[in-house]
Scaffold this motif. Structure first.
Motif, PDB file in Angstrom:
ATOM      1  N   ASP A 242       0.734  -1.415  -0.069  1.00  0.00           N
ATOM      2  CA  ASP A 242       0.242   0.229   0.164  1.00  0.00           C
ATOM      3  C   ASP A 242       0.691   1.244  -0.060  1.00  0.00           C
ATOM      4  N   SER A 243       2.010   1.239  -0.826  1.00  0.00           N
ATOM      5  CA  SER A 243       2.819   2.425  -0.753  1.00  0.00           C
ATOM      6  C   SER A 243       2.609   3.051  -2.345  1.00  0.00           C
ATOM      7  N   ARG A 244       1.941   4.299  -2.150  1.00  0.00           N
ATOM      8  CA  ARG A 244       1.786   5.095  -3.225  1.00  0.00           C
ATOM      9  C   ARG A 244       3.012   5.716  -3.867  1.00  0.00           C
ATOM     10  N   MET A 245       4.262   5.637  -3.160  1.00  0.00           N
ATOM     11  CA  MET A 245       5.397   6.391  -3.733  1.00  0.00           C
ATOM     12  C   MET A 245       5.966   5.361  -4.484  1.00  0.00           C
ATOM     13  N   ASP A 246       5.889   3.952  -3.912  1.00  0.00           N
ATOM     14  CA  ASP A 246       6.237   2.886  -5.066  1.00  0.00           C
ATOM     15  C   ASP A 246       5.761   2.842  -6.194  1.00  0.00           C
ATOM     16  N   MET A 247       4.457   3.188  -6.017  1.00  0.00           N
ATOM     17  CA  MET A 247       3.525   2.962  -7.254  1.00  0.00           C
ATOM     18  C   MET A 247       3.985   4.036  -8.371  1.00  0.00           C
ATOM     19  N   ASP A 248       4.307   5.198  -7.748  1.00  0.00           N
ATOM     20  CA  ASP A 248       4.812   6.462  -8.695  1.00  0.00           C
ATOM     21  C   ASP A 248       6.157   6.020  -9.321  1.00  0.00           C
ATOM     22  N   ARG A 249       7.092   5.400  -8.464  1.00  0.00           N
ATOM     23  CA  ARG A 249       8.414   5.104  -8.987  1.00  0.00           C
ATOM     24  C   ARG A 249       8.199   3.747 -10.035  1.00  0.00           C
ATOM     25  N   LEU A 250       7.146   3.132  -9.995  1.00  0.00           N
ATOM     26  CA  LEU A 250       6.881   2.114 -10.969  1.00  0.00           C
ATOM     27  C   LEU A 250       6.436   2.423 -12.040  1.00  0.00           C
TER      28      LEU A 250
ATOM     29  N   TYR B 116      13.206  17.585 -13.633  1.00  0.00           N
ATOM     30  CA  TYR B 116      12.544  17.480 -12.294  1.00  0.00           C
ATOM     31  C   TYR B 116      12.961  16.028 -11.940  1.00  0.00           C
ATOM     32  N   THR B 117      12.645  15.858 -10.595  1.00  0.00           N
ATOM     33  CA  THR B 117      12.907  14.538  -9.824  1.00  0.00           C
ATOM     34  C   THR B 117      11.565  14.182  -9.253  1.00  0.00           C
ATOM     35  N   LEU B 118      11.431  12.861  -9.181  1.00  0.00           N
ATOM     36  CA  LEU B 118      10.282  12.355  -8.520  1.00  0.00           C
ATOM     37  C   LEU B 118      10.132  12.504  -7.275  1.00  0.00           C
ATOM     38  N   TYR B 119       9.148  13.124  -6.661  1.00  0.00           N
ATOM     39  CA  TYR B 119       9.099  13.250  -5.225  1.00  0.00           C
ATOM     40  C   TYR B 119       9.304  12.129  -4.438  1.00  0.00           C
ATOM     41  N   ALA B 120       8.857  10.797  -4.813  1.00  0.00           N
ATOM     42  CA  ALA B 120       9.073   9.680  -3.895  1.00  0.00           C
ATOM     43  C   ALA B 120      10.738   9.421  -3.792  1.00  0.00           C
ATOM     44  N   ASP B 121      11.548   9.829  -4.732  1.00  0.00           N
ATOM     45  CA  ASP B 121      13.068   9.776  -4.736  1.00  0.00           C
ATOM     46  C   ASP B 121      13.829  10.620  -3.698  1.00  0.00           C
ATOM     47  N   ILE B 122      12.923  11.862  -3.271  1.00  0.00           N
ATOM     48  CA  ILE B 122      13.597  12.815  -2.667  1.00  0.00           C
ATOM     49  C   ILE B 122      12.879  12.730  -1.452  1.00  0.00           C
ATOM     50  N   ARG B 123      11.719  12.117  -1.073  1.00  0.00           N
ATOM     51  CA  ARG B 123      11.131  12.278   0.051  1.00  0.00           C
ATOM     52  C   ARG B 123      11.764  11.927   1.462  1.00  0.00           C
ATOM     53  N   GLU B 124      12.526  10.909   1.396  1.00  0.00           N
ATOM     54  CA  GLU B 124      13.148  10.589   2.622  1.00  0.00           C
ATOM     55  C   GLU B 124      14.139  11.389   2.972  1.00  0.00           C
ATOM     56  N   ALA B 125      15.160  12.232   2.175  1.00  0.00           N
ATOM     57  CA  ALA B 125      16.163  13.252   2.532  1.00  0.00           C
ATOM     58  C   ALA B 125      15.306  14.566   2.808  1.00  0.00           C
ATOM     59  N   LEU B 126      14.033  14.512   2.295  1.00  0.00           N
ATOM     60  CA  LEU B 126      13.207  15.891   2.818  1.00  0.00           C
ATOM     61  C   LEU B 126      12.939  15.825   4.175  1.00  0.00           C
ATOM     62  N   LYS B 127      12.274  14.593   4.455  1.00  0.00           N
ATOM     63  CA  LYS B 127      12.000  14.165   5.770  1.00  0.00           C
ATOM     64  C   LYS B 127      12.903  14.369   6.891  1.00  0.00           C
ATOM     65  N   PHE B 128      14.207  13.892   6.489  1.00  0.00           N
ATOM     66  CA  PHE B 128      15.261  14.044   7.351  1.00  0.00           C
ATOM     67  C   PHE B 128      15.804  15.434   7.580  1.00  0.00           C
TER      68      PHE B 128
ATOM     69  N   LYS C  78       3.661  15.169  -8.380  1.00  0.00           N
ATOM     70  CA  LYS C  78       4.704  14.103  -8.184  1.00  0.00           C
ATOM     71  C   LYS C  78       5.914  14.418  -8.495  1.00  0.00           C
ATOM     72  N   TYR C  79       6.398  15.740  -9.046  1.00  0.00           N
ATOM     73  CA  TYR C  79       7.645  15.953  -9.333  1.00  0.00           C
ATOM     74  C   TYR C  79       8.269  17.350  -8.613  1.00  0.00           C
ATOM     75  N   ILE C  80       9.466  17.521  -8.353  1.00  0.00           N
ATOM     76  CA  ILE C  80      10.190  18.525  -7.672  1.00  0.00           C
ATOM     77  C   ILE C  80      11.329  19.045  -8.822  1.00  0.00           C
ATOM     78  N   ALA C  81      11.133  20.244  -8.945  1.00  0.00           N
ATOM     79  CA  ALA C  81      12.205  20.719  -9.699  1.00  0.00           C
ATOM     80  C   ALA C  81      13.639  20.667  -9.314  1.00  0.00           C
ATOM     81  N   ASN C  82      14.830  20.320 -10.052  1.00  0.00           N
ATOM     82  CA  ASN C  82      15.821  19.753  -9.904  1.00  0.00           C
ATOM     83  C   ASN C  82      16.761  20.865  -8.746  1.00  0.00           C
ATOM     84  N   TRP C  83      16.343  22.249  -9.066  1.00  0.00           N
ATOM     85  CA  TRP C  83      17.149  23.150  -8.368  1.00  0.00           C
ATOM     86  C   TRP C  83      16.673  23.157  -6.687  1.00  0.00           C
TER      87      TRP C  83
END
Length: 447
Positions: A228-236, A247-259, A285-290
């Motif tokens: 039930d992980s929507r982030m993994d679904m976005d990656r797939l 842009y970068t997928l939010y799921a790929d930067i979510r962990e660093a952002l939370k930290f 779903k996406y965040i600008a690379n800058w």
């Protein structure tokens, strides 16, 4: 009567004129004067003028005879049987996973990515192909270290394999419907062409690799739905559709952002420009690379300021950066131990062949060019050269020389399967990075 007889006579092909032919034309007639050449040969002034100025690249059989005073030399046919070309294409695509016939067609003809592809060249509807295409394919294999005898051997072995089968479209249709419902993935994205052609019956089967890819996506989707992980679904989905440029997928930067939010004292809006809720609910779903760079820089700054943070607390993207120095120390110490007498004895034992020398020379097992062996073993070329240089007597016993050096595939498979070979690999990878000495010429160890 004469007209009908002439219709039954096949026209002679035009003869291509090279720069050498032009020089020979001047030598035969002893002049470069256009009027004199026209008078001596009986060919029109304008044709000779255009030939000399390279505006005309080929002439008819009749004009060639007049210009040079005799028939043209026998020329290699411009068109050759396309079976060898298609066999080389199939082998090249088999060896280069992910490359398509469309990519290869545009590469061979120097065409842009948007240019239409003539698939008749590959499906056999065009029986004869330009001889230059055959030569170009042979050159591609040669540049990869596969000479002509080895190429012939590989083509024979490849032709003996069972041909890739196709799967009926009706068989994978339920999988495509499932992916569209659960993953929001349109069937066209999986089929690599319009699904309408299949639904209308114009196409009835799909290549087996497409069917296998669709089934793998189905299994991956089922696994993600269980977590039930929507982030993994976005990656797939992104793995199939590709990313968004810049842009970068939010799921790929979510962990660093939370930290950063938990340890840096700043809210998500400072980094995202909007609330975290928008991304967590899937509305963005996406965040600008800058902005991604800003998050990662803040993450690195926090790690520098708080060196006592546990490694497990760090984002996975940063854990590797801080583990690498420790691994370098361990690899360096392992390399030092393996360079001592006991370590050298262990290395010799690991690399020692398990079969008789004549068994490694048996063509049945196949051979790999020396310069490609490092790729088979998963090593950098410099690390492989250092290993061979230190163990030249072993590699000489499993090598074969035929215009160039080859290593037995039997030995390479045997070496790759040895668990302790990882120790030897780590040693020479470390040496390749830290030993500053001139690299020995390729093949020196065999001489």
């Amino acid at each position: 009567m004469n007209t009908n007889r002439n219709r039954n006579v096949s026209p002679k092909p035009r003869i291509t004129l090279s720069g050498t032919d032009l020089e020979r034309l001047f030598q035969v007639n002893g002049t470069q004067s256009v009027p004199v050449l026209a008078k001596r040969t009986g060919v029109s002034y304008m044709l000779i003028y255009n030939i000399i100025h390279r505006r005309v690249r080929s002439v008819s059989y009749r004009h060639y005879t007049r210009l040079f005073g005799g028939p043209p030399p026998a020329q290699a046919p411009l068109k050759v049987d396309g079976r060898m070309f298609r066999n080389m294409v199939d082998l090249w695509l088999y060896l280069n996973d992910g490359l398509t016939r469309a990519d290869l067609f545009r590469e061979l003809h120097g065409l842009p990515a948007s240019h239409k592809v003539d698939h008749r060249l590959f499906n056999g509807k065009i029986k004869a192909v330009n001889g230059k295409l055959v030569h170009t394919m042979q050159q591609k294999f040669a540049q990869a270290g596969i000479d002509e005898p080895l190429l012939k051997q590989w083509l024979d072995e490849f032709s003996a394999l069972s041909p890739a089968s196709r799967v009926p479209y009706t068989q994978i249709r339920p999988t495509l419907v499932y992916l569209q419902e659960k993953l929001d993935l349109h069937p066209t994205s999986v089929l690599k062409q319009s699904v309408t052609r299949y639904e209308s019956g114009a196409l009835k089967s799909v290549p087996i690799h497409i069917a296998e890819h669709a089934e793998a996506l189905r299994k991956a989707t089922e696994n993600v739905l269980q977590t039930d992980s929507r982030m993994d679904m976005d990656r797939l989905r992104a793995s199939v559709l590709g990313g968004k440029n810049g842009y970068t997928l939010y799921a790929d930067i979510r962990e660093a952002l939370k930290f950063v939010i938990d340890n840096g004292g700043r809210g998500a809006k400072y980094f995202l420009g909007r609330s975290l809720w928008t991304y967590e609910q899937g509305n963005a779903k996406y965040i600008a690379n800058w902005r991604v760079r800003k998050i990662l820089d803040a993450c690195d700054a926090i790690i520098r300021q708080k060196p006592t943070l546990a490694l497990s607390v760090l984002p996975r993207s940063r854990q590797g950066l801080h583990v690498r120095p420790l691994l370098d120390v361990l690899n360096g110490r392992t390399s030092q131990l393996l360079c001592q007498k006991d370590g050298i004895d262990l290395e010799k034992q690991i690399l020692r062949p398990s079969h008789r020398r004549d068994e490694y020379g048996n063509p049945y097992h196949g051979f790999t060019p020396f310069e490609m062996a490092s790729q088979v073993l998963g090593m950098r070329r410099r690390a492989f050269d250092l290993m061979v240089t230190e163990n030249r007597e072993i590699f000489r016993s499993v090598g074969r020389f035929s215009q160039r050096w080859y290593l037995s595939d039997l030995y390479l498979r045997e070496l790759s399967g040895k668990e302790n070979f990882k120790l030897v690999l780590a040693k020479y990878e470390w040496m390749a990075r830290h030993r500053h000495r001139r690299q020995p010429p390729p093949g020196t160890c065999f001489n």
